[in-house]
Design a protein around this motif. Structure first.
Motif, PDB file in Angstrom:
ATOM      1  N   GLY A 146       0.803  -1.209   0.000  1.00 12.65           N
ATOM      2  CA  GLY A 146       0.000   0.000   0.000  1.00 12.65           C
ATOM      3  C   GLY A 146       0.837   1.259   0.000  1.00 12.65           C
ATOM      4  O   GLY A 146       0.509   2.253  -0.659  1.00 12.65           O
ATOM      5  N   ASP A 147       1.946   1.240   0.735  1.00  7.48           N
ATOM      6  CA  ASP A 147       2.817   2.403   0.808  1.00  7.48           C
ATOM      7  C   ASP A 147       3.525   2.660  -0.515  1.00  7.48           C
ATOM      8  O   ASP A 147       3.907   3.788  -0.811  1.00  7.48           O
ATOM      9  N   THR A 148       3.675   1.611  -1.339  1.00  3.17           N
ATOM     10  CA  THR A 148       4.440   1.720  -2.576  1.00  3.17           C
ATOM     11  C   THR A 148       3.576   2.044  -3.788  1.00  3.17           C
ATOM     12  O   THR A 148       3.923   2.909  -4.599  1.00  3.17           O
ATOM     13  N   ILE A 149       2.459   1.366  -3.941  1.00  2.33           N
ATOM     14  CA  ILE A 149       1.705   1.461  -5.198  1.00  2.33           C
ATOM     15  C   ILE A 149       0.664   2.583  -5.193  1.00  2.33           C
ATOM     16  O   ILE A 149       0.109   2.904  -6.244  1.00  2.33           O
ATOM     17  N   LEU A 150       0.399   3.189  -4.035  1.00  4.51           N
ATOM     18  CA  LEU A 150      -0.586   4.265  -3.960  1.00  4.51           C
ATOM     19  C   LEU A 150       0.110   5.620  -3.932  1.00  4.51           C
ATOM     20  O   LEU A 150       1.193   5.759  -3.358  1.00  4.51           O
ATOM     21  N   PHE A 188      -6.902   9.845   1.403  1.00  4.92           N
ATOM     22  CA  PHE A 188      -8.369   9.796   1.375  1.00  4.92           C
ATOM     23  C   PHE A 188      -8.929   8.382   1.490  1.00  4.92           C
ATOM     24  O   PHE A 188     -10.094   8.209   1.824  1.00  4.92           O
ATOM     25  N   GLY A 189      -8.133   7.381   1.208  1.00  2.72           N
ATOM     26  CA  GLY A 189      -8.589   6.004   1.390  1.00  2.72           C
ATOM     27  C   GLY A 189      -8.725   5.242   0.081  1.00  2.72           C
ATOM     28  O   GLY A 189      -9.376   5.710  -0.855  1.00  2.72           O
ATOM     29  N   THR A 190      -8.103   4.057   0.034  1.00  2.00           N
ATOM     30  CA  THR A 190      -8.120   3.216  -1.162  1.00  2.00           C
ATOM     31  C   THR A 190      -8.084   1.759  -0.744  1.00  2.00           C
ATOM     32  O   THR A 190      -7.479   1.396   0.272  1.00  2.00           O
ATOM     33  N   VAL A 191      -8.707   0.909  -1.549  1.00  2.00           N
ATOM     34  CA  VAL A 191      -8.686  -0.533  -1.336  1.00  2.00           C
ATOM     35  C   VAL A 191      -7.635  -1.143  -2.264  1.00  2.00           C
ATOM     36  O   VAL A 191      -7.609  -0.840  -3.464  1.00  2.00           O
ATOM     37  N   VAL A 192      -6.769  -1.981  -1.721  1.00  2.00           N
ATOM     38  CA  VAL A 192      -5.747  -2.670  -2.507  1.00  2.00           C
ATOM     39  C   VAL A 192      -6.050  -4.164  -2.495  1.00  2.00           C
ATOM     40  O   VAL A 192      -6.199  -4.765  -1.423  1.00  2.00           O
ATOM     41  N   ILE A 193      -6.138  -4.764  -3.682  1.00  2.00           N
ATOM     42  CA  ILE A 193      -6.383  -6.199  -3.813  1.00  2.00           C
ATOM     43  C   ILE A 193      -5.169  -6.836  -4.481  1.00  2.00           C
ATOM     44  O   ILE A 193      -4.873  -6.549  -5.642  1.00  2.00           O
ATOM     45  N   ASP A 194      -4.471  -7.659  -3.729  1.00  2.00           N
ATOM     46  CA  ASP A 194      -3.285  -8.363  -4.223  1.00  2.00           C
ATOM     47  C   ASP A 194      -3.670  -9.827  -4.461  1.00  2.00           C
ATOM     48  O   ASP A 194      -3.763 -10.605  -3.514  1.00  2.00           O
ATOM     49  N   ILE A 195      -3.875 -10.191  -5.724  1.00  2.00           N
ATOM     50  CA  ILE A 195      -4.292 -11.558  -6.063  1.00  2.00           C
ATOM     51  C   ILE A 195      -3.050 -12.356  -6.433  1.00  2.00           C
ATOM     52  O   ILE A 195      -2.510 -12.221  -7.533  1.00  2.00           O
ATOM     53  N   GLY A 196      -2.581 -13.154  -5.492  1.00  2.00           N
ATOM     54  CA  GLY A 196      -1.391 -13.958  -5.708  1.00  2.00           C
ATOM     55  C   GLY A 196      -1.718 -15.352  -6.196  1.00  2.00           C
ATOM     56  O   GLY A 196      -2.840 -15.632  -6.640  1.00  2.00           O
ATOM     57  N   LEU A 200     -15.949   0.568   0.150  1.00  2.00           N
ATOM     58  CA  LEU A 200     -16.143   0.935  -1.252  1.00  2.00           C
ATOM     59  C   LEU A 200     -16.585   2.381  -1.414  1.00  2.00           C
ATOM     60  O   LEU A 200     -16.645   2.893  -2.538  1.00  2.00           O
ATOM     61  N   GLU A 201     -16.895   3.058  -0.320  1.00  2.00           N
ATOM     62  CA  GLU A 201     -17.255   4.471  -0.378  1.00  2.00           C
ATOM     63  C   GLU A 201     -16.030   5.382  -0.353  1.00  2.00           C
ATOM     64  O   GLU A 201     -16.146   6.598  -0.535  1.00  2.00           O
ATOM     65  N   LEU A 202     -14.848   4.803  -0.135  1.00  2.00           N
ATOM     66  CA  LEU A 202     -13.630   5.605  -0.124  1.00  2.00           C
ATOM     67  C   LEU A 202     -13.348   6.139  -1.529  1.00  2.00           C
ATOM     68  O   LEU A 202     -13.501   5.419  -2.522  1.00  2.00           O
ATOM     69  N   PRO A 203     -12.921   7.386  -1.650  1.00  2.00           N
ATOM     70  CA  PRO A 203     -12.757   7.999  -2.976  1.00  2.00           C
ATOM     71  C   PRO A 203     -11.637   7.418  -3.825  1.00  2.00           C
ATOM     72  O   PRO A 203     -11.616   7.613  -5.043  1.00  2.00           O
ATOM     73  N   GLY A 204     -10.693   6.690  -3.214  1.00  2.00           N
ATOM     74  CA  GLY A 204      -9.570   6.161  -3.982  1.00  2.00           C
ATOM     75  C   GLY A 204      -9.911   4.972  -4.855  1.00  2.00           C
ATOM     76  O   GLY A 204      -9.119   4.591  -5.724  1.00  2.00           O
ATOM     77  N   GLY A 205     -11.072   4.347  -4.645  1.00  2.00           N
ATOM     78  CA  GLY A 205     -11.458   3.190  -5.446  1.00  2.00           C
ATOM     79  C   GLY A 205     -10.637   1.964  -5.100  1.00  2.00           C
ATOM     80  O   GLY A 205     -10.282   1.736  -3.943  1.00  2.00           O
ATOM     81  N   ILE A 206     -10.296   1.173  -6.126  1.00  2.00           N
ATOM     82  CA  ILE A 206      -9.579  -0.095  -5.936  1.00  2.00           C
ATOM     83  C   ILE A 206      -8.350  -0.135  -6.840  1.00  2.00           C
ATOM     84  O   ILE A 206      -8.409   0.285  -7.999  1.00  2.00           O
ATOM     85  N   VAL A 207      -7.255  -0.626  -6.294  1.00  2.00           N
ATOM     86  CA  VAL A 207      -6.041  -0.881  -7.067  1.00  2.00           C
ATOM     87  C   VAL A 207      -5.753  -2.373  -6.980  1.00  2.00           C
ATOM     88  O   VAL A 207      -5.647  -2.927  -5.883  1.00  2.00           O
ATOM     89  N   ILE A 208      -5.636  -3.025  -8.135  1.00  2.03           N
ATOM     90  CA  ILE A 208      -5.388  -4.475  -8.195  1.00  2.03           C
ATOM     91  C   ILE A 208      -3.948  -4.728  -8.607  1.00  2.03           C
ATOM     92  O   ILE A 208      -3.429  -4.076  -9.526  1.00  2.03           O
ATOM     93  N   THR A 209      -3.298  -5.661  -7.937  1.00  4.21           N
ATOM     94  CA  THR A 209      -1.952  -6.068  -8.294  1.00  4.21           C
ATOM     95  C   THR A 209      -1.793  -7.551  -7.991  1.00  4.21           C
ATOM     96  O   THR A 209      -2.758  -8.231  -7.657  1.00  4.21           O
ATOM     97  N   ARG A 267      -8.030   0.366 -11.063  1.00  5.00           N
ATOM     98  CA  ARG A 267      -6.837   0.381 -11.913  1.00  5.00           C
ATOM     99  C   ARG A 267      -5.893  -0.729 -11.476  1.00  5.00           C
ATOM    100  O   ARG A 267      -5.937  -1.191 -10.321  1.00  5.00           O
ATOM    101  N   ALA A 268      -5.069  -1.173 -12.407  1.00  4.98           N
ATOM    102  CA  ALA A 268      -4.079  -2.216 -12.112  1.00  4.98           C
ATOM    103  C   ALA A 268      -2.709  -1.576 -11.942  1.00  4.98           C
ATOM    104  O   ALA A 268      -2.378  -0.591 -12.619  1.00  4.98           O
ATOM    105  N   TYR A 269      -1.921  -2.127 -11.032  1.00  2.15           N
ATOM    106  CA  TYR A 269      -0.565  -1.609 -10.810  1.00  2.15           C
ATOM    107  C   TYR A 269       0.457  -2.609 -11.318  1.00  2.15           C
ATOM    108  O   TYR A 269       0.403  -3.808 -11.004  1.00  2.15           O
ATOM    109  N   VAL A 270       1.403  -2.101 -12.114  1.00  6.68           N
ATOM    110  CA  VAL A 270       2.519  -2.901 -12.616  1.00  6.68           C
ATOM    111  C   VAL A 270       3.796  -2.108 -12.352  1.00  6.68           C
ATOM    112  O   VAL A 270       3.869  -0.923 -12.713  1.00  6.68           O
ATOM    113  N   PRO A 271       4.806  -2.683 -11.715  1.00 10.47           N
ATOM    114  CA  PRO A 271       6.057  -1.956 -11.487  1.00 10.47           C
ATOM    115  C   PRO A 271       6.653  -1.492 -12.815  1.00 10.47           C
ATOM    116  O   PRO A 271       6.611  -2.212 -13.819  1.00 10.47           O
TER     117      PRO A 271
END
Length: 458
Positions: free
Chosen positions: A193-197, A204-212, A318-327, A349-353
Motif C-alpha cells: 500500500g505504501d508503494t503502489i498508492l 483519502f482512502g483506497t482498497v488494494v487487492i493483491d491476487i497472488g 467501497l465508499e472511499l474515494p480512492g477506489g480499488i487498485v489491483i496487483t 486500476r491495475a498496478y505494474v512496477p
C-alpha cells in the motif's frame, strides 16, 4: 531520510519465491538483480515445510546474487496478513533530569517505543511490526521526530501489528536454514500500500487487492495507515486447477494456457479465436475457443470478488474515494479491471512496477519491500531496532517493566526503593561490634605516623 545502500526484498509466495536486489542512489531505487524460483513447502502463503522452503529460498537468492553481482547476506522479508491483528498502542516516559526539561535524544525514542510494546500477548501471537503514528511532547501532538525538542514528558501513539507466532517462526527458521539473515520483517500489505498508492490515495482512502498464486489479500489504506486486511483462500493457482479439470489437461499445460490465452472478462473475447490443447486420453490435440477458457477464468475470479465484496461492504470501504487498485500475478490477466469495475461499481486500476526487469504485477511485493525499507526515517529505524531487540523475549520484557519505570523516575524514589530492603541491613550489628577494635588500632597508627614525620624533619 533516504537510506543509502543495497536492499533485497524477498517475496515468499505460494507459487514462486522472488528475490529483488535494489540499489538506492540519492533517493532513486534501481533494480540491479532478480531471482525467481518455484515455491516448495508452502500452502496458501504459509510455510508448512521449512526444509523445502529454505532450499527454494536459497536458489532464488543465488540467482539474484549472480545477476546483480552483489553478495546477499540479509533480506527484507514480507509476512503475509493471515490472522493479522491491528491494534493501537501507546507509550509514555518522563525525560526530565532532576525535574528540569532537557533535549530529547535517540535513547528517549527507544525507551518510549519499549513502553509502547509492553503489553501482554497471547502465547500464540507475536509482534511483527510497530509503526509510529505521532509523538507528543508535553501535550503538543502531531510530532513526527521529537529529537532535539525540549520537554519533560514524551508520549508515542503507534499502530501495533501482531500475527501468529507459527508464521513468524517458520519464516525466520527457513531463512536461517538458507543461511540468510533477516534485516527486517514487514507486513506485506503495509509495504504494498505504501508503494503502489500515491499520496492522495493513501490520504483519502483506497482498497488494494493483491491476487497472488495461493491467496488474495485485500487491504484498506486510509490516512496513510493500514486500517483493515482480509485474506481470501483462493488465487491464481485455483484458476489453473479449474482450467486443468474442465479441459482435462495437465497443470503445466493449464498454466501455459492461462498465461498465453487467458482473459478475465469473457465479454471482451471473440468466440472465433481458437487454440489446441493436449487432452489426457486423446491421441490428437483438441480445439477450444478463447472465449471458453475466459468463461472458466471469469467464474473463479468472480467467486473471489464476491467474497471480497461482502467483506468490504460490511466496513463501507467501497465508499472511499480512492477506489480499488489491483496487483499480484493474476492482475496481468487482460480484462480484469473491467470485470472488477462491473462487480464493485467503483473506479479500478491495475498496478505494474515500471522498473526494468520486473514489469509484471507478480513482482509488486518484492519491489515494495525494498522501497518501503529504503524510505524509512531515522525515527522509524529506531522504533524497529527496539522492536527487534524485545520481541525475542516478550515475557522477560513484561516482567521487567516496573524496574524500567523506576529507572526513569527521580533519584528520591530510587532512594526510597533502596531503603525498603531490611534484609540487606541485617548485618549492621556485626559492623558496629568491630568498631572498638578499629578504635584501639587508631592511636598506634597515629603515633607511628607522628614519629615518622618527627624523624624525617629532624
Amino acid at each position: 531520510m533516504n537510506n543509502s545502500g543495497i536492499y533485497v526484498g524477498l517475496d515468499i509466495g505460494t507459487t514462486s519465491i522472488k528475490a529483488i536486489v535494489c540499489e538506492n542512489v540519492k533517493g532513486q531505487l534501481n533494480v540491479v538483480g532478480v531471482g525467481s524460483e518455484q515455491s516448495a513447502g508452502l500452502n496458501r502463503g504459509i510455510i508448512v515445510d521449512i526444509d523445502k522452503t529454505a532450499a527454494a529460498i536459497k536458489k532464488a537468492v543465488a540467482q539474484a546474487q549472480e545477476k546483480s553481482n552483489v553478495t546477499i547476506e540479509e533480506v527484507v522479508v514480507g509476512i503475509p496478513a493471515n490472522l493479522l491483528k491491528i491494534e493501537k498502542s501507546r507509550g509514555m516516559i518522563t525525560i526530565a533530569d532532576q525535574s528540569q526539561a532537557r533535549e530529547i535524544n535517540d535513547q528517549d525514542v527507544v525507551n518510549v517505543a519499549k513502553e509502547a510494546i509492553m503489553q501482554s500477548l497471547p502465547p500464540e501471537r507475536e509482534i511483527i511490526d510497530l509503526k509510529a503514528d505521532e509523538f507528543i511532547v508535553d501535550g503538543f501532538n502531531d510530532i513526527r521526530d521529537p529529537r532535539g525538542m525540549v520537554g519533560v514528558r514524551l508520549e508515542l501513539h503507534a499502530t501495533l501489528y501482531t500475527g501468529p507466532k507459527t508464521v513468524v517462526h517458520n519464516t525466520k527458521k527457513a531463512l536461517e536454514k538458507a543461511g540468510i539473515k533477516v534485516k527486517d520483517l514487514v507486513v506485506s500489505p503495509l509495504a504494498i500500500g505504501d508503494t503502489i498508492l500515491n499520496d492522495g490515495e493513501k490520504d483519502f482512502g483506497t482498497v488494494v487487492i493483491d491476487i497472488g498464486g495461493g491467496q488474495s489479500t485485500t487491504s484498506v489504506i486510509h490516512d496513510h495507515r493500514l486500517k483493515y486486511s482480509y485474506i481470501d483462500p483462493e488465487g491464481g493457482q485455483y484458476i489453473t486447477k479449474d482450467i486443468s479439470v474442465v479441459l482435462n489437461t495437465s497443470l503445466a499445460s493449464a498454466e501455459r494456457l492461462k498465461r498465453d490465452y487467458g482473459y478475465a472478462n469473457s465479454d471482451t473475447v471473440s468466440p472465433e479465436n481458437t487454440f489446441t490443447v493436449d487432452v489426457v486420453g486423446q491421441s490428437k490435440p483438441v480445439e477450444f475457443t478463447e472465449q471458453y477458457i475466459a468463461e472458466i477464468i471469469q467464474a473463479r475470479v468472480e467467486q473471489i470478488f464476491e467474497r471480497i465484496n461482502q467483506k468490504l461492504q460490511t466496513i463501507n470501504a467501497l465508499e472511499l474515494p480512492g477506489g480499488i487498485v489491483i496487483t499480484g500475478g493474476v492482475a496481468a490477466l487482460p480484462g480484469i479491471t473491467d470485470l472488477a469495475e462491473q462487480y464493485f461499481g467503483v473506479h479500478v486500476r491495475a498496478y505494474v512496477p515500471d522498473q526494468m526487469g520486473i514489469r509484471h504485477p507478480s513482482f509488486t511485493q518484492g519491489f515494495a519491500l525494498t522501497k518501503y525499507e529504503a524510505s524509512l526515517s531515522e525515527v522509524d529505524l529506531l522504533v524497529k531496532q527496539t522492536l527487534r531487540g524485545t520481541v525475542k523475549s516478550q515475557a522477560q520484557t513484561n516482567e521487567g517493566r516496573r524496574p524500567s519505570i523506576l529507572k526513569n523516575s527521580a533519584k528520591s524514589s530510587r532512594a526510597e526503593t533502596q531503603n525498603g530492603r531490611p534484609r540487606q541491613k541485617a548485618p549492621e550489628p556485626q559492623r558496629t561490634q568491630s568498631k572498638p577494635k578499629s578504635d584501639e588500632e587508631k592511636p598506634d597508627r597515629l603515633a607511628s605516623i607522628k614519629n615518622f614525620f618527627n624523624d624525617f624533619f629532624n
